[in-house]
Design an enzyme around this catalytic site. Structure first.
Site, PDB file in Angstrom:
ATOM      1  N   LYS A   1     -14.391 -23.795 -32.780  1.00 16.19           N
ATOM      2  CA  LYS A   1     -12.984 -24.137 -32.946  1.00 16.19           C
ATOM      3  C   LYS A   1     -12.681 -23.844 -34.574  1.00 16.19           C
ATOM      4  CE  LYS A   1     -10.734 -25.245 -30.397  1.00 16.19           C
ATOM      5  NZ  LYS A   1     -10.181 -24.627 -29.001  1.00 16.19           N
TER       6      LYS A   1
HETATM    7  N1  PMP Z   1     -16.978 -26.620 -26.757  1.00 15.54           N
HETATM    8  C1  PMP Z   1     -16.727 -27.664 -27.522  1.00 15.54           C
HETATM    9  C2  PMP Z   1     -17.539 -28.429 -27.969  1.00 15.54           C
HETATM   10  C3  PMP Z   1     -15.192 -27.708 -28.117  1.00 15.54           C
HETATM   11  O1  PMP Z   1     -14.669 -28.753 -28.714  1.00 15.54           O
HETATM   12  C4  PMP Z   1     -14.455 -26.719 -27.149  1.00 15.54           C
HETATM   13  C5  PMP Z   1     -12.792 -26.863 -27.931  1.00 15.54           C
HETATM   14  N2  PMP Z   1     -12.118 -27.948 -27.362  1.00 15.54           N
HETATM   15  C6  PMP Z   1     -14.503 -25.985 -26.489  1.00 15.54           C
HETATM   16  C7  PMP Z   1     -16.168 -25.846 -26.129  1.00 15.54           C
HETATM   17  C8  PMP Z   1     -13.719 -25.386 -25.714  1.00 15.54           C
HETATM   18  O2  PMP Z   1     -12.968 -24.115 -26.284  1.00 15.54           O
HETATM   19  P1  PMP Z   1     -11.637 -23.618 -25.947  1.00 15.54           P
HETATM   20  O3  PMP Z   1     -10.758 -24.653 -26.533  1.00 15.54           O
HETATM   21  O4  PMP Z   1     -11.465 -22.508 -26.775  1.00 15.54           O
HETATM   22  O5  PMP Z   1     -11.512 -23.476 -24.458  1.00 15.54           O
END
Ligand code: PMP
Length: 334
Positions: free
Chosen positions: A45
Site C-alpha cells: 500500500k
Molecule cells: N493485503 C493487505 C495486507 C492489504 O492491506 C491490502 C490493502 N487493503 C491488500 C492486500 C489489497 O490490496 P488492494 O487494496 O490493492 O486491493
C-alpha cells in the site's frame, strides 16, 4: 553519486520478484512472488499512498501543511502517514477497531492521528470508509491548508499507480514470460492496475481473483451476484461491492481460498523459505497454486507478497488466538 536514493519516496517500488520453491514444486509451474513487503512502509500500500498523494498534488488538491484523511484497514494509513511525513502533510487515519494491534501501534508511532471505530458494514454511515469521508468534509471547513480525502477504494489514482509501476516491473522482471497473475482484492487497485498493464502487453495472460471467505467478489465474478459466505481472519482483503478501482478490471477467472488453506502456506513460507509474510500473502500464494493447477505444468504464475508477518504477530502467529478459532497452528510455536 549514482547509487543513492533521494529519500523515503524514492525507495517505494522496484521490489524483487522471488521464486517460491514449495509452490513451484507442488504445481510443476514457476510460481513467482512480488515482494511488496519490502517497500519502506512494509506493504504494497506504500505504492497506492504515494500514487494518490502525487495525483492530488498534481491536481492542486493538496497544499503544503495540508491534511490527508483516510479510512483504512491499516496498511494504506501507514503508507499515507510515512508519505505525509516525507512530504509535509499531517494524516488522520480512521480504522476499524478489529484490526491488528501491531498496525495501530505503527500508525501511532508514525505520528498519525488515529481514530478507531466499530467494524460496521459499508451500508452503515458509521463504517470506517464513510466515517472518514464525513470527517474529511467536516475538517475542510476549518483547515487553512486544505484536506484531502484519499478515498483509496474509488480513487483510480490507486490502480493507476500499479498500472504505471508494479505491472511494468513484473513484465520486465519476467522478460514477458508470464502466463498468469492473481491476487486478492481490498480496494482492487493492485489486481486491476497490474491486470491492465499485463493485458496491454499480452492479452493472453490470465488475470485471476483470489478471494478470501467472507468476501462477495468470488460469487460476483463467477455468477454475477455479490454474495458472501463464511469469514476470514485475514486483514486488508475481501470486498462487498464493486469499487471504483475494480470497475472494468480485466478478470478472467476466480478462486476462493479458505484460511485453513492459506495459513499453512504462510507458515511454510516462513519456516522453509525464510519469508515472513501476512495472511493476505497466504491467500495470494494459495490462489497462485490454484491458478497454476488450472493452467497446467510448465506455466509461470505471478502473485504478491503484500506485507510483513510481524504486522499480525498477535493473531496469525499466536497459538492461543489460532486454537480458539480451530485454525492450523505453526508446529514450532505449539
Ligand atoms: N493485503 C493487505 C495486507 C492489504 O492491506 C491490502 C490493502 N487493503 C491488500 C492486500 C489489497 O490490496 P488492494 O487494496 O490493492 O486491493
Amino acid at each position: 553519486m549514482p547509487n543513492i536514493r533521494s529519500g523515503f519516496i524514492d525507495t517505494i517500488g522496484n521490489t524483487p520478484l522471488i521464486r517460491l520453491k514449495k509452490a513451484s514444486e507442488l504445481t510443476g509451474c514457476e510460481i513467482l512472488a512480488k515482494a511488496e513487503f519490502l517497500n519502506p512502509g512494509g506493504s504494497v500500500k506504500d505504492r497506492a499512498a504515494l500514487a494518490i498523494v502525487q495525483d492530488a498534488e498534481e491536481r492542486g488538491l493538496l497544499k503544503p501543511g495540508g491534511v490527508i484523511v483516510e479510512g483504512t484497514a491499516g496498511n494504506t494509513g501507514i503508507g499515507l502517514a510515512l508519505v505525509g511525513n516525507a512530504l509535509g502533510y499531517r494524516t488522520v487515519i480512521v480504522m476499524p477497531e478489529t484490526q491488528s494491534q501491531e498496525k495501530k501501534d505503527m500508525l501511532r508511532l508514525c505520528g498519525a492521528d488515529l481514530r478507531l471505530v466499530p467494524a460496521l458494514p459499508y451500508a452503515n454511515p458509521g463504517n470506517y470508509v464513510r466515517y472518514s469521508e464525513a470527517l474529511a468534509k467536516e475538517m475542510a471547513a476549518t483547515e487553512p491548508n486544505g484536506v484531502l480525502w484519499a478515498n483509496q477504494f474509488d480513487n483510480q489514482a490507486n490502480r493507476t499507480g500499479h498500472y504505471r509501476t508494479t505491472g511494468p516491473e513484473i513484465w520486465d522482471q519476467t522478460g514477458g514470460r508470464i502466463d498468469g497473475f492473481t491476487c486478492a482484492v481490498g480496494t482492487g487497485g493492485t489486481l486491476a492496475g497490474i491486470g491492465m498493464a499485463l493485458k496491454e502487453r499480452n492479452r493472453d495472460i490470465v488475470v485471476a481473483l483470489s478471494d478470501p471467505m467472507g468476501s462477495a467478489l468470488y460469487n460476483f465474478y463467477a455468477g454475477g451476484e455479490l454474495k458472501s459466505e463464511g469469514n476470514s481472519i485475514t486483514e486488508g482483503i475481501g470486498q462487498g461491492r464493486i469499487t471504483g478501482n475494480l470497475d472494468g478490471a480485466p478478470i478472467d477467472n476466480q478462486f476462493r481460498v479458505t484460511d485453513e488453506e492459506a495459513l499453512p502456506m504462510i507458515f511454510d513460507l516462513l519456516k522453509e523459505e525464510g519469508l515472513c509474510v501476512g495472511g493476505s500473502s497466504g491467500i495470494n500464494v494459495m490462489g497462485a497454486v490454484k491458478l497454476a493447477r488450472d493452467l497446467g505444468p510448465g506455466h509461470t504464475v505471478v502473485t504478491i507478497l503484500c506485507d510483513f508477518g510481524t504486522r499480525y504477530q498477535s493473531k496469525l502467529f499466536n497459538p492461543v488466538f489460532l486454537k480458539e478459532r480451530s485454525l492450523p497452528i505453526p508446529d514450532w510455536l505449539v
